[in-house]
Write a protein that holds these residues in place. Structure first.
Motif, mmCIF file in Angstrom:
data_model
loop_
_atom_site.group_PDB
_atom_site.id
_atom_site.type_symbol
_atom_site.label_atom_id
_atom_site.label_comp_id
_atom_site.label_asym_id
_atom_site.label_seq_id
_atom_site.Cartn_x
_atom_site.Cartn_y
_atom_site.Cartn_z
ATOM 1 N N SER A 21 36.803 57.206 32.937
ATOM 2 C CA SER A 21 37.771 56.238 32.987
ATOM 3 C C SER A 21 39.551 57.030 32.890
ATOM 4 O O SER A 21 40.301 56.618 31.662
ATOM 5 N N TYR A 22 39.572 58.289 33.337
ATOM 6 C CA TYR A 22 40.370 59.106 33.542
ATOM 7 C C TYR A 22 40.810 59.264 34.794
ATOM 8 O O TYR A 22 42.234 59.943 34.446
ATOM 9 N N GLU A 23 39.826 59.191 35.587
ATOM 10 C CA GLU A 23 40.553 58.770 36.657
ATOM 11 C C GLU A 23 40.243 57.815 37.521
ATOM 12 O O GLU A 23 39.334 58.176 38.488
ATOM 13 N N TYR A 24 41.537 57.254 37.917
ATOM 14 C CA TYR A 24 41.425 55.978 38.833
ATOM 15 C C TYR A 24 42.890 55.559 38.795
ATOM 16 O O TYR A 24 43.929 56.664 39.227
ATOM 17 N N ARG A 25 42.561 54.854 40.129
ATOM 18 C CA ARG A 25 43.982 54.599 40.954
ATOM 19 C C ARG A 25 44.118 52.986 40.897
ATOM 20 O O ARG A 25 43.553 52.608 40.961
ATOM 21 N N MET A 26 45.191 52.836 40.899
ATOM 22 C CA MET A 26 45.772 51.471 40.517
ATOM 23 C C MET A 26 47.176 51.128 42.169
ATOM 24 O O MET A 26 47.485 51.219 42.071
ATOM 25 N N PHE A 27 46.508 49.465 42.000
ATOM 26 C CA PHE A 27 46.943 48.770 43.306
ATOM 27 C C PHE A 27 47.615 47.723 43.264
ATOM 28 O O PHE A 27 46.748 46.618 42.071
ATOM 29 N N MET A 47 48.848 48.571 27.883
ATOM 30 C CA MET A 47 47.982 48.759 29.469
ATOM 31 C C MET A 47 47.147 49.474 30.123
ATOM 32 O O MET A 47 45.867 49.477 30.375
ATOM 33 N N GLU A 48 47.219 50.626 29.320
ATOM 34 C CA GLU A 48 46.267 51.995 29.676
ATOM 35 C C GLU A 48 45.149 52.043 28.961
ATOM 36 O O GLU A 48 44.102 52.329 29.239
ATOM 37 N N ASP A 49 45.342 51.558 26.934
ATOM 38 C CA ASP A 49 44.511 51.654 26.257
ATOM 39 C C ASP A 49 43.044 49.796 27.393
ATOM 40 O O ASP A 49 41.716 50.550 27.439
ATOM 41 N N ASN A 50 44.020 49.000 28.015
ATOM 42 C CA ASN A 50 42.963 47.601 28.162
ATOM 43 C C ASN A 50 42.799 48.336 30.251
ATOM 44 O O ASN A 50 41.022 48.429 29.577
ATOM 45 N N PHE A 86 38.262 36.584 47.959
ATOM 46 C CA PHE A 86 37.234 35.658 47.733
ATOM 47 C C PHE A 86 38.065 35.725 45.952
ATOM 48 O O PHE A 86 38.807 35.155 45.784
ATOM 49 N N LEU A 87 38.707 37.292 46.066
ATOM 50 C CA LEU A 87 39.656 37.313 44.752
ATOM 51 C C LEU A 87 40.857 37.028 44.663
ATOM 52 O O LEU A 87 41.341 36.157 43.353
ATOM 53 N N ASN A 88 40.841 36.723 45.778
ATOM 54 C CA ASN A 88 42.965 35.845 46.244
ATOM 55 C C ASN A 88 42.584 34.969 45.795
ATOM 56 O O ASN A 88 44.631 34.667 45.102
ATOM 57 N N GLU A 89 42.270 33.837 45.692
ATOM 58 C CA GLU A 89 41.961 32.782 45.226
ATOM 59 C C GLU A 89 42.727 32.713 43.432
ATOM 60 O O GLU A 89 42.963 31.456 43.564
ATOM 61 N N PHE A 90 42.069 34.149 42.997
ATOM 62 C CA PHE A 90 42.171 33.741 41.532
ATOM 63 C C PHE A 90 43.809 34.955 40.531
ATOM 64 O O PHE A 90 43.891 34.970 40.039
ATOM 65 N N ALA A 91 43.955 35.498 41.858
ATOM 66 C CA ALA A 91 45.464 36.622 41.693
ATOM 67 C C ALA A 91 46.701 35.495 41.606
ATOM 68 O O ALA A 91 46.868 34.887 42.542
ATOM 69 N N SER A 92 47.113 36.571 41.267
ATOM 70 C CA SER A 92 48.677 36.448 41.196
ATOM 71 C C SER A 92 49.450 37.534 41.770
ATOM 72 O O SER A 92 49.150 38.252 41.913
ATOM 73 N N GLU A 93 50.966 37.837 41.931
ATOM 74 C CA GLU A 93 51.678 38.248 41.778
ATOM 75 C C GLU A 93 51.811 39.795 41.091
ATOM 76 O O GLU A 93 51.825 40.928 40.707
ATOM 77 N N GLU A 94 51.088 39.558 39.888
ATOM 78 C CA GLU A 94 51.282 40.207 38.768
ATOM 79 C C GLU A 94 49.496 41.043 38.220
ATOM 80 O O GLU A 94 49.747 42.292 37.631
ATOM 81 N N THR A 95 48.350 40.434 39.579
ATOM 82 C CA THR A 95 46.938 41.235 39.236
ATOM 83 C C THR A 95 46.938 42.465 39.379
ATOM 84 O O THR A 95 47.910 42.766 41.107
ATOM 85 N N ILE A 96 46.552 43.126 38.810
ATOM 86 C CA ILE A 96 46.353 44.878 39.663
ATOM 87 C C ILE A 96 44.874 45.435 39.644
ATOM 88 O O ILE A 96 44.353 44.473 38.863
ATOM 89 N N VAL A 97 44.748 45.945 40.148
ATOM 90 C CA VAL A 97 43.444 46.607 40.429
ATOM 91 C C VAL A 97 43.203 47.789 40.248
ATOM 92 O O VAL A 97 44.144 48.709 40.829
ATOM 93 N N VAL A 98 42.508 48.396 39.054
ATOM 94 C CA VAL A 98 41.627 49.374 39.773
ATOM 95 C C VAL A 98 40.663 49.431 39.929
ATOM 96 O O VAL A 98 39.679 49.445 39.706
ATOM 97 N N VAL A 99 40.609 51.165 40.810
ATOM 98 C CA VAL A 99 39.932 51.605 40.960
ATOM 99 C C VAL A 99 39.508 53.435 40.902
ATOM 100 O O VAL A 99 40.587 53.520 41.172
ATOM 101 N N ALA A 100 38.556 53.546 39.923
ATOM 102 C CA ALA A 100 38.420 54.210 39.183
ATOM 103 C C ALA A 100 37.079 55.025 39.157
ATOM 104 O O ALA A 100 36.058 54.930 39.664
ATOM 105 N N LYS A 101 37.608 56.587 39.232
ATOM 106 C CA LYS A 101 36.244 57.255 39.260
ATOM 107 C C LYS A 101 35.420 57.435 38.146
ATOM 108 O O LYS A 101 34.166 57.812 37.335
#
Ligand code: THU
Length: 140
Positions: free
Chosen positions: A118-124, A1-4, A101-116
């Motif tokens: 590759s080592y400073e990011y937030r996950m939702f 997951m982290e590598d991805n 727009f993304l909700n159409e293709f999202a699921s319960e498992e979908t993760i959103v990564v907002v990044a500054k």
């Protein structure tokens, strides 16, 4: 997951270089790991009409959908002023239109990564960013 996630952030930073943003000078890149295992990327593409602008997230999702992908596992987003140092990105959260727009293709498992970076990011979880969404289920 982290590598991805790190790979996705790198791809988002990379496609951000192709952002066409002469009006806002705000460049955004997004990458999507889809359920088919492929990664699809997109940048924001502005338009002289202003309203015709497409955000990076929708740009990446239309790319994914056009290639046949229909479900988002992870989406990573990076954004900041176009001349900003690559190590000084903003926390560029998806706008309201993109969330819908993304909700159409999202699921319960979908993760959103907002990044500054590759080592400073937030996950939702996608649901956290768009609770009680109106979606395809409403029309069943
Ligand atoms: N933008 C995105 O690409 N994604 C967002 O979620 C927010 C905004 C773009 C649109 C426009 O080209 C620029 O950022 C400034 O709004």
């Amino acid at each position: 997951m982290e590598d991805n996630i790190k790979i996705l952030i790198e791809k988002a930073l990379d496609v951000r270089k192709n952002s066409y943003c002469p009006y806002s000078n705000y460049a955004v890149g997004a990458s999507i790991l889809a359920e088919d295992g492929n990664v699809y990327v997109g940048a924001n593409i502005e338009n002289a009409s202003i309203g015709g602008t497409i955000c990076a997230e929708r740009s990446a999702m239309t790319n994914a959908c056009s290639s046949g992908a229909r479900s988002i596992k992870i989406i990573a987003i990076v954004g900041g002023k176009v001349d900003q140092n690559i190590n000084e990105m903003d926390w560029a959260f998806p706008c309201g239109i993109c969330r819908q727009f993304l909700n159409e293709f999202a699921s319960e498992e979908t993760i959103v990564v907002v990044a500054k970076s590759s080592y400073e990011y937030r996950m939702f979880k996608f649901n956290e960013l768009l609770p009680n969404a109106f979606g395809p289920n409403n029309l069943e």
